[in-house]
Scaffold this motif. Structure first.
Motif, PDB file in Angstrom:
ATOM      1  N   LEU A  43      60.860 -38.854  91.708  1.00 18.61           N
ATOM      2  CA  LEU A  43      60.133 -37.784  92.384  1.00 18.61           C
ATOM      3  C   LEU A  43      58.644 -38.075  92.387  1.00 18.61           C
ATOM      4  CD1 LEU A  43      61.626 -34.476  90.917  1.00 18.61           C
ATOM      5  CD2 LEU A  43      61.856 -35.323  93.232  1.00 18.61           C
ATOM      6  N   PRO A  44      57.923 -37.625  93.402  1.00 18.62           N
ATOM      7  CA  PRO A  44      56.468 -37.730  93.354  1.00 18.62           C
ATOM      8  C   PRO A  44      55.933 -36.850  92.214  1.00 18.62           C
ATOM      9  CG  PRO A  44      57.221 -36.999  95.526  1.00 18.62           C
ATOM     10  CD  PRO A  44      58.410 -37.038  94.632  1.00 18.62           C
ATOM     11  N   THR A  45      54.777 -37.205  91.659  1.00 17.31           N
ATOM     12  CA  THR A  45      54.248 -36.447  90.525  1.00 17.31           C
ATOM     13  C   THR A  45      53.777 -35.052  90.914  1.00 17.31           C
ATOM     14  OG1 THR A  45      52.067 -37.430  90.786  1.00 17.31           O
ATOM     15  CG2 THR A  45      53.580 -38.488  89.247  1.00 17.31           C
ATOM     16  N   ALA A  46      53.693 -34.758  92.187  1.00 18.04           N
ATOM     17  CA  ALA A  46      53.325 -33.415  92.623  1.00 18.04           C
ATOM     18  C   ALA A  46      54.485 -32.437  92.447  1.00 18.04           C
ATOM     19  CB  ALA A  46      52.873 -33.426  94.082  1.00 18.04           C
ATOM     20  N   LEU A  47      55.677 -32.949  92.147  1.00 19.46           N
ATOM     21  CA  LEU A  47      56.860 -32.108  91.991  1.00 19.46           C
ATOM     22  C   LEU A  47      57.395 -32.223  90.576  1.00 19.46           C
ATOM     23  CD1 LEU A  47      58.730 -33.055  95.279  1.00 19.46           C
ATOM     24  CD2 LEU A  47      57.088 -31.223  94.918  1.00 19.46           C
ATOM     25  N   ARG A  48      58.090 -31.199  90.130  1.00 22.58           N
ATOM     26  CA  ARG A  48      58.712 -31.172  88.811  1.00 22.58           C
ATOM     27  C   ARG A  48      60.224 -31.191  88.989  1.00 22.58           C
ATOM     28  NH1 ARG A  48      54.755 -32.525  87.748  1.00 22.58           N
ATOM     29  NH2 ARG A  48      56.113 -33.932  86.675  1.00 22.58           N
ATOM     30  N   VAL A  49      60.898 -31.784  88.046  1.00 25.29           N
ATOM     31  CA  VAL A  49      62.358 -31.812  88.060  1.00 25.29           C
ATOM     32  C   VAL A  49      62.874 -30.394  87.813  1.00 25.29           C
ATOM     33  CG1 VAL A  49      64.397 -32.726  86.868  1.00 25.29           C
ATOM     34  CG2 VAL A  49      62.393 -34.173  87.217  1.00 25.29           C
ATOM     35  N   ARG A  91      57.578 -22.563  77.894  1.00 23.66           N
ATOM     36  CA  ARG A  91      57.960 -23.973  77.827  1.00 23.66           C
ATOM     37  C   ARG A  91      56.811 -24.875  77.375  1.00 23.66           C
ATOM     38  NH1 ARG A  91      63.047 -25.408  80.389  1.00 23.66           N
ATOM     39  NH2 ARG A  91      62.218 -27.457  79.936  1.00 23.66           N
ATOM     40  N   VAL A  92      55.741 -24.281  76.858  1.00 24.33           N
ATOM     41  CA  VAL A  92      54.597 -25.068  76.383  1.00 24.33           C
ATOM     42  C   VAL A  92      54.332 -24.692  74.925  1.00 24.33           C
ATOM     43  CG1 VAL A  92      52.246 -25.772  76.905  1.00 24.33           C
ATOM     44  CG2 VAL A  92      53.697 -24.979  78.742  1.00 24.33           C
ATOM     45  N   PRO A  93      55.211 -25.136  73.995  1.00 21.32           N
ATOM     46  CA  PRO A  93      55.022 -24.831  72.577  1.00 21.32           C
ATOM     47  C   PRO A  93      53.879 -25.667  71.988  1.00 21.32           C
ATOM     48  CG  PRO A  93      56.902 -26.264  72.849  1.00 21.32           C
ATOM     49  CD  PRO A  93      56.430 -25.907  74.228  1.00 21.32           C
ATOM     50  N   PRO A  94      53.396 -25.328  70.796  1.00 19.86           N
ATOM     51  CA  PRO A  94      52.267 -26.048  70.181  1.00 19.86           C
ATOM     52  C   PRO A  94      52.452 -27.565  70.084  1.00 19.86           C
ATOM     53  CG  PRO A  94      52.742 -24.067  68.932  1.00 19.86           C
ATOM     54  CD  PRO A  94      53.826 -24.201  69.972  1.00 19.86           C
ATOM     55  N   GLU A  95      53.666 -28.032  69.784  1.00 22.01           N
ATOM     56  CA  GLU A  95      53.886 -29.478  69.684  1.00 22.01           C
ATOM     57  C   GLU A  95      53.652 -30.153  71.024  1.00 22.01           C
ATOM     58  OE1 GLU A  95      57.397 -27.625  69.350  1.00 22.01           O
ATOM     59  OE2 GLU A  95      55.966 -26.671  68.015  1.00 22.01           O
ATOM     60  N   HIS A  96      54.083 -29.490  72.096  1.00 12.68           N
ATOM     61  CA  HIS A  96      53.906 -30.055  73.433  1.00 12.68           C
ATOM     62  C   HIS A  96      52.430 -30.009  73.841  1.00 12.68           C
ATOM     63  CE1 HIS A  96      55.293 -31.613  77.199  1.00 12.68           C
ATOM     64  NE2 HIS A  96      54.710 -30.633  77.857  1.00 12.68           N
ATOM     65  N   LEU A  97      51.735 -28.939  73.463  1.00 13.34           N
ATOM     66  CA  LEU A  97      50.301 -28.859  73.736  1.00 13.34           C
ATOM     67  C   LEU A  97      49.576 -30.029  73.089  1.00 13.34           C
ATOM     68  CD1 LEU A  97      49.403 -25.090  73.325  1.00 13.34           C
ATOM     69  CD2 LEU A  97      49.371 -26.440  75.411  1.00 13.34           C
ATOM     70  N   GLY A 154      50.144 -34.523  86.724  1.00 11.13           N
ATOM     71  CA  GLY A 154      51.590 -34.761  86.682  1.00 11.13           C
ATOM     72  C   GLY A 154      51.903 -36.193  86.289  1.00 11.13           C
ATOM     73  N   MET A 155      51.066 -37.128  86.748  1.00 10.53           N
ATOM     74  CA  MET A 155      51.248 -38.533  86.383  1.00 10.53           C
ATOM     75  C   MET A 155      50.894 -38.744  84.909  1.00 10.53           C
ATOM     76  SD  MET A 155      49.449 -41.872  88.092  1.00 10.53           S
ATOM     77  CE  MET A 155      47.821 -41.470  87.478  1.00 10.53           C
ATOM     78  N   TYR A 156      49.811 -38.143  84.443  1.00  8.48           N
ATOM     79  CA  TYR A 156      49.388 -38.303  83.047  1.00  8.48           C
ATOM     80  C   TYR A 156      50.443 -37.772  82.082  1.00  8.48           C
ATOM     81  CZ  TYR A 156      44.723 -38.813  85.143  1.00  8.48           C
ATOM     82  OH  TYR A 156      43.655 -39.189  85.888  1.00  8.48           O
ATOM     83  N   THR A 157      51.089 -36.679  82.462  1.00  5.22           N
ATOM     84  CA  THR A 157      52.092 -36.079  81.583  1.00  5.22           C
ATOM     85  C   THR A 157      53.476 -36.681  81.789  1.00  5.22           C
ATOM     86  OG1 THR A 157      52.510 -34.281  83.136  1.00  5.22           O
ATOM     87  CG2 THR A 157      50.863 -33.882  81.411  1.00  5.22           C
ATOM     88  N   ARG A 158      53.546 -37.690  82.643  1.00  3.02           N
ATOM     89  CA  ARG A 158      54.807 -38.384  82.926  1.00  3.02           C
ATOM     90  C   ARG A 158      55.906 -37.429  83.367  1.00  3.02           C
ATOM     91  NH1 ARG A 158      54.527 -41.002  77.316  1.00  3.02           N
ATOM     92  NH2 ARG A 158      52.420 -41.779  77.444  1.00  3.02           N
ATOM     93  N   GLY A 159      55.515 -36.440  84.169  1.00  5.13           N
ATOM     94  CA  GLY A 159      56.487 -35.470  84.659  1.00  5.13           C
ATOM     95  C   GLY A 159      56.861 -34.399  83.654  1.00  5.13           C
ATOM     96  N   ARG A 160      56.154 -34.322  82.517  1.00  2.00           N
ATOM     97  CA  ARG A 160      56.500 -33.372  81.457  1.00  2.00           C
ATOM     98  C   ARG A 160      55.396 -32.344  81.268  1.00  2.00           C
ATOM     99  NH1 ARG A 160      57.453 -35.738  76.194  1.00  2.00           N
ATOM    100  NH2 ARG A 160      58.352 -33.731  75.790  1.00  2.00           N
TER     101      ARG A 160
END
Length: 168
Positions: A43-49, A91-97, A154-160
């Protein structure tokens, strides 16, 4: 190494919601791993799975949350269901932050190390994590990228941009 398979058909991808009334249509590319022969959809990085909204919409919701708005006001401003926005924010818990902050710092150090002196710690983990936005801004400026900042993030976060669900 990935290569495009010749005989694998790709169905058109549905429209994704952008900011306001805009929509984004993308046709993902299916590729086959030359090593194991498995296929993947890129997918392009402008989109999320598995998301009906673009990275820009979800990122804008995170920025509003970092600035102190609650999910109801964010949902109203973005014209999205409250349950959807609440789910994004959960969906953005402290570990993910922390992981996202590290990704942003690595990019920013690569593009503009002197920019760190202009970033102040607000003691708000989500707001501090948005260092990635600064990295995207400096990447656009330094390299002349035409991509919107949220596409670069989106690219920096590798889609996450949003953390995967917790196992349990």
């Amino acid at each position: 190494m990935w290569r495009r398979p010749a005989q694998i058909g790709i169905r058109p991808h549905p429209h994704r919601r952008g900011l306001g009334t805009s929509t984004v249509t993308a046709r993902p590319v299916r590729v086959r791993c030359a090593g194991c022969s498995k296929t993947q959809v890129l997918l392009p990085t402008a989109l999320r799975v598995r998301r009906a909204d673009t990275t820009e919409v979800i990122g804008t919701a995170l920025v509003h949350k970092a600035n102190g708005l609650g999910y109801r006001r964010i949902a109203e401003g973005l014209d999205r269901p409250e349950s959807t926005v609440r789910r994004w924010l959960r969906r953005v818990p402290p570990e993910h932050l922390h992981w996202m902050y590290t990704q942003g710092c690595e990019r920013l150090a690569t593009y503009a190390a002197d920019a760190f002196s202009r970033i102040r710690n607000t003691r708000n983990p989500l707001q501090h994590t948005l260092t990635m936005a600064a990295a995207a801004f400096h990447a656009r400026e330094r390299f002349g990228f035409e991509d919107p900042p949220w596409t670069l993030i989106g690219m920096y976060t590798r889609g996450r941009l949003l953390a995967p669900p917790r196992g349990g």
